[in-house]
Design an enzyme around this catalytic site. Sequence first.
Site, PDB file in Angstrom:
ATOM      1  N   PHE A 118       0.810  -1.216   0.000  1.00  0.00           N
ATOM      2  CA  PHE A 118       0.000   0.000   0.000  1.00  0.00           C
ATOM      3  C   PHE A 118       0.844   1.268   0.000  1.00  0.00           C
ATOM      4  CE2 PHE A 118       0.857  -0.078   4.532  1.00  0.00           C
ATOM      5  CZ  PHE A 118       0.705   1.235   4.969  1.00  0.00           C
ATOM      6  N   LYS A 119       2.073   1.166   0.455  1.00  0.00           N
ATOM      7  CA  LYS A 119       2.890   2.368   0.573  1.00  0.00           C
ATOM      8  C   LYS A 119       3.308   2.932  -0.784  1.00  0.00           C
ATOM      9  CE  LYS A 119       3.975   0.913   5.158  1.00  0.00           C
ATOM     10  NZ  LYS A 119       4.909   0.594   6.226  1.00  0.00           N
TER      11      LYS A 119
END
Length: 502
Positions: A118-119
Amino acid sequence: MGLYHSTRSRDITCTAKQAIRRGIADDGGLFVSDALGDVTIDIETLADKGYHELAREVLAALLPDYTADEIAACVAEAYTGTFASTEVTPLVPLAKAPGADGAPTFVLELFGGPTSAFKDVALQMLPRLMARTGDAGTTDERIMIVTATSGDTGKAALAGFADAPGCGITVFYPEGKVSRVQNLQMSTQEGANVAVCGVRGNFDDAQSAVKRIFADRELAARLAEHGVMLSSANSINVGRLVPQVVYYFAAYAQLLRAGAIQAGDAVEFCVPTGNFGDILAGYYARRMGLPVSRLVVASDKNNVLFDFLTTGTYDRDRPFYTTTSPSMDILISSNLERLLYYAADGDCELVADLMARLANEGAYAVPDDMLARIREVFGCGWADEDEVAAAIRRCWDDNAYVIDPHTACGYHVLEQLPAAPGTAARVLLSTASPYKFPRAVAGALGLFCPPDDFACMDVLAKATGTTPPAQLAELQEKPVLHTDVVDIDAMSAYVENAASRL
């Protein structure tokens, strides 16, 4: 949003560009704006907006000193051709909702970017924002990004900043406490401006050392003599946090387009989180007008956030567990400081006192009225290792959908907590591809696990009919370029040496 200032003092103020360039305030506080919520997003129009348009609107509201053209360029560069889905963060319905009340549940897939975590959503954006902060310093000043990672931030930051003009990046990770796939993602990273180093200790040790590095005035002066300043790619940097706000609005827009909700309906978000940045972005979205019934913190066995939200006492002096969800193996949740600031109605002195107590005594307790305000918005739960494995298995059995151990923490918590009153739909944020943790996932599904993680990928793919992301499957063929390991007290010297090569 006007000016930003430290959570610990209004004496330290700056523009959004300066806040992004600096990363952290000189007093160790995080940059916040008292104008959060002054600009809201029109919910009635969300269904007609794609991810790029939403990103431009949210970033413009939160970073007001960037021009419309600058933001449009950043969005185009970050999200064009870099994610597997045109939605960037696609929403997937679960056939059988976890939990007894059966509220319609969806998974928000945040792992379609270049490092399968997700980063990527924020760290494809941050270098672009950073590159346009030149008015915060001289034109020839170079930036050394220094970041501690519990697993995923490191690779996502490396992918974003590798060979970025005017920048270098140094990433520290806890040696032996990330998955083999995560390790290889970092240790095989190419780039002339890249340094990757293991540290003997856990993530909290590394993160605390990085904060001390930022607070080291003598180091800053020596680097400044060579035209180098330090900044961060961790979620303590507001430039990391702001792009994450977008996908909460994007999830709501997709729910509207699918007919799952009507404009104005409340949605509950369940977020696996350790450092509190991912869920804090949901709080920002709520302040900006998104109808959120509740934000649910999902923890693993390192359940310091659960205890805080339950009791009002934050205590880092506790056993540290290495789990199958390493990105959540954290005992000092840095971004919680921003929530404390807002929950304290902007009382910088109180926040500074709480942070001093945490640093000096290992714990703090918030006033009862402050805890009550927090609990009006946040729920919580946690999962031990057996419960994580069982959640992976149940999600597969009930939905033919494969989740990683971090997402499984959230799945388990949704099974345990009834939906908040008035909730029209629940959204589970899925933070990583299951192929980043193939051994844990395959084991949970009862599959035979060969000794090699990449062989485990093959077993998992064959059993589930899914395909590992190419950027993960190909790691085993790449040469290892970074093998450095240092003690915690040697990290500062390592950074200075890396900066000297910029």
